[in-house]
Design a protein around this motif. Structure first.
Motif, mmCIF file in Angstrom:
data_model
loop_
_atom_site.group_PDB
_atom_site.id
_atom_site.type_symbol
_atom_site.label_atom_id
_atom_site.label_comp_id
_atom_site.label_asym_id
_atom_site.label_seq_id
_atom_site.Cartn_x
_atom_site.Cartn_y
_atom_site.Cartn_z
ATOM 1 N N THR A 1 0.832 -1.198 0.000
ATOM 2 C CA THR A 1 0.000 0.000 0.000
ATOM 3 C C THR A 1 0.871 1.253 0.000
ATOM 4 N N PRO A 2 0.261 2.414 -0.295
ATOM 5 C CA PRO A 2 1.019 3.669 -0.219
ATOM 6 C C PRO A 2 1.332 4.073 1.213
ATOM 7 N N GLY A 3 0.720 3.421 2.188
ATOM 8 C CA GLY A 3 0.935 3.756 3.590
ATOM 9 C C GLY A 3 -0.053 4.800 4.077
ATOM 10 N N GLY A 4 -0.211 4.880 5.369
ATOM 11 C CA GLY A 4 -1.122 5.852 5.957
ATOM 12 C C GLY A 4 -2.231 5.175 6.737
ATOM 13 N N PRO A 5 -2.947 5.931 7.581
ATOM 14 C CA PRO A 5 -3.965 5.361 8.477
ATOM 15 C C PRO A 5 -5.065 4.594 7.755
ATOM 16 N N LEU A 6 -5.557 5.110 6.615
ATOM 17 C CA LEU A 6 -6.632 4.418 5.903
ATOM 18 C C LEU A 6 -6.199 3.030 5.474
ATOM 19 N N TRP A 7 -5.019 2.949 4.885
ATOM 20 C CA TRP A 7 -4.553 1.665 4.389
ATOM 21 C C TRP A 7 -4.259 0.699 5.528
ATOM 22 N N GLU A 8 -3.716 1.211 6.623
ATOM 23 C CA GLU A 8 -3.460 0.355 7.789
ATOM 24 C C GLU A 8 -4.768 -0.211 8.327
ATOM 25 N N ARG A 9 -5.797 0.630 8.371
ATOM 26 C CA ARG A 9 -7.096 0.168 8.851
ATOM 27 C C ARG A 9 -7.679 -0.888 7.911
ATOM 28 N N ALA A 10 -7.539 -0.648 6.612
ATOM 29 C CA ALA A 10 -8.072 -1.596 5.632
ATOM 30 C C ALA A 10 -7.360 -2.950 5.726
ATOM 31 N N VAL A 11 -6.056 -2.919 5.861
ATOM 32 C CA VAL A 11 -5.301 -4.170 5.961
ATOM 33 C C VAL A 11 -5.668 -4.910 7.244
ATOM 34 N N ASP A 12 -5.904 -4.198 8.314
ATOM 35 C CA ASP A 12 -6.307 -4.840 9.567
ATOM 36 C C ASP A 12 -7.614 -5.617 9.411
ATOM 37 N N VAL A 13 -8.507 -5.147 8.540
ATOM 38 C CA VAL A 13 -9.787 -5.828 8.332
ATOM 39 C C VAL A 13 -9.570 -7.239 7.778
ATOM 40 N N ILE A 14 -8.626 -7.390 6.854
ATOM 41 C CA ILE A 14 -8.416 -8.722 6.259
ATOM 42 C C ILE A 14 -7.379 -9.535 7.034
ATOM 43 N N ARG A 15 -6.892 -8.978 8.143
ATOM 44 C CA ARG A 15 -5.938 -9.724 8.964
ATOM 45 C C ARG A 15 -6.650 -10.809 9.773
ATOM 46 N N ARG A 16 -7.937 -10.613 10.026
ATOM 47 C CA ARG A 16 -8.678 -11.589 10.814
ATOM 48 C C ARG A 16 -9.097 -12.761 9.929
ATOM 49 N N GLU A 17 -9.629 -13.793 10.554
ATOM 50 C CA GLU A 17 -10.094 -14.960 9.803
ATOM 51 C C GLU A 17 -11.275 -14.589 8.925
ATOM 52 N N ALA A 18 -11.422 -15.318 7.827
ATOM 53 C CA ALA A 18 -12.537 -15.063 6.921
ATOM 54 C C ALA A 18 -13.858 -15.326 7.630
ATOM 55 N N PRO A 19 -14.866 -14.488 7.408
ATOM 56 C CA PRO A 19 -16.173 -14.709 8.032
ATOM 57 C C PRO A 19 -16.812 -15.993 7.501
ATOM 58 N N PRO A 20 -17.695 -16.613 8.272
ATOM 59 C CA PRO A 20 -18.436 -17.766 7.759
ATOM 60 C C PRO A 20 -19.316 -17.335 6.591
ATOM 61 N N TYR A 21 -19.595 -18.252 5.682
ATOM 62 C CA TYR A 21 -20.388 -17.899 4.504
ATOM 63 C C TYR A 21 -21.132 -19.123 3.982
#
Length: 320
Positions: free
Chosen positions: A161-181
């Motif tokens: 990513t280009p870096g910065g708070p938005l991108w860090e927040r976005a990457v944190d979202v996919i750091r967790r396990e995939a939701p059930p589906y």
């Protein structure tokens, strides 16, 4: 690309053996817009059109057996579905046993790829959403016909990513396990570059005018089983990059309005949307190359990077 010389001698001979008796290839032409493989249009002496897919680049050649066997199987499975226009499979040589490169031969579908911004854009997006909903309604008759489980195309550890708070927040979202589906049939690479349009008010293959409709859905090598959200996410990313973040953000509503499957709640849906979008950070150059070949020379890394950031920001604001 060239189709002359010794490099293609075996492939040309293989193609000739697949043709109806008495038929021959009159000419061939490179097709633009592909990334993983070289695509050629073959015109027979009776006017029939065929398409030859060849995996030439070393990375994709290595994975060609799985990709081509999958596409051959899926084209066979989807042949009875009149509402999902797909090519007819003629032959496949996934390991290059008889060809110079792993290859698949299929029928040519009418229509044109449409990635430009024009008066038909809203109508095309509505048609894309409806077509994706119909793909997700496919129910394989047997377990053998059910495609493989989806594979993620990035991870928190691989994202650039280009870096910065938005991108860090976005990457944190996919750091967790995939939701059930609840799984369903996915194209897995559904976007405007893999859809053909035609219209009765336009010349054949122009894909515009009165009677605009989808005449073909191609490139089934990544077909998978997984959450409908992931296909919606992939098309939304492409639409955002092609036309602006607002179009990508609104694609979910178009899909749901056309009897699409029930999608996940906010934070779970955000996971799938970002899992796709972050695969193209920081500037979506992988997608841009074939789009520029189709005439979208305006899609520079700067433009795409800004659109991707706006789209990711819009997703976080809406669903987080």
């Amino acid at each position: 690309m060239s189709f002359d010389g010794q490099e293609w001698e075996a492939t040309r001979a293989w193609v000739a053996k697949q043709l109806p008796e008495g038929r021959s290839v009159l000419n061939w032409a490179d097709l633009r817009g592909g990334w993983t493989s070289e695509m050629r249009r073959l015109t027979l002496d009776d006017g029939t059109g065929l398409v030859l897919r060849s995996f030439v680049r070393p990375f994709f050649r290595q994975h060609a057996p799985g990709l081509l066997n999958r596409e051959a199987t899926i084209l066979t499975v989807l042949a009875p579905y009149d509402d999902i226009p797909t090519p007819h499979l003629h032959a496949v040589d996934p390991t290059a046993e008889l060809t110079d490169h792993p290859s698949l031969l299929m029928s040519l579908l009418r229509g044109s790829v449409r990635v430009e911004e024009d008066a038909d854009l809203e109508a095309r997006l509505d048609l894309l959403a409806g077509q994706l909903a119909r793909i997700h309604a496919v129910v394989p008759a047997t377990s053998e016909e059910r495609p493989r489980t989806y594979q993620a195309w990035t991870s928190a550890e691989r994202v650039r990513t280009p870096g910065g708070p938005l991108w860090e927040r976005a990457v944190d979202v996919i750091r967790r396990e995939a939701p059930p589906y609840e799984g369903c049939f996915l194209h897995r690479d559904f976007h405007p570059g893999n859809v053909l349009f035609t219209g009765t008010g336009a010349g054949e293959g122009e894909g515009a005018g009165e009677g605009l409709r989808i005449s073909g859905v191609v490139d089934w090598v990544e077909t998978s089983w997984g959450p409908a959200d992931l296909d919606v996410a992939h098309c939304s990313t492409a639409v955002a990059l092609l036309y602006g973040a607002e179009y990508g953000l609104g694609f979910r509503e178009r899909y749901e309005a056309r009897d699409g499957r029930r999608l996940a709640a906010d934070r779970a849906h955000l996971y799938w949307r970002l899992l796709d979008a972050l695969a193209y950070a920081p500037d979506a150059e992988k997608l841009a190359v074939p789009w520029r070949e189709l005439g979208r020379t305006d899609l520079t890394p700067v433009v795409l990077g800004a659109r991707l950031e706006a789209y990711v920001g819009g997703l976080v604001e809406r669903y987080a």
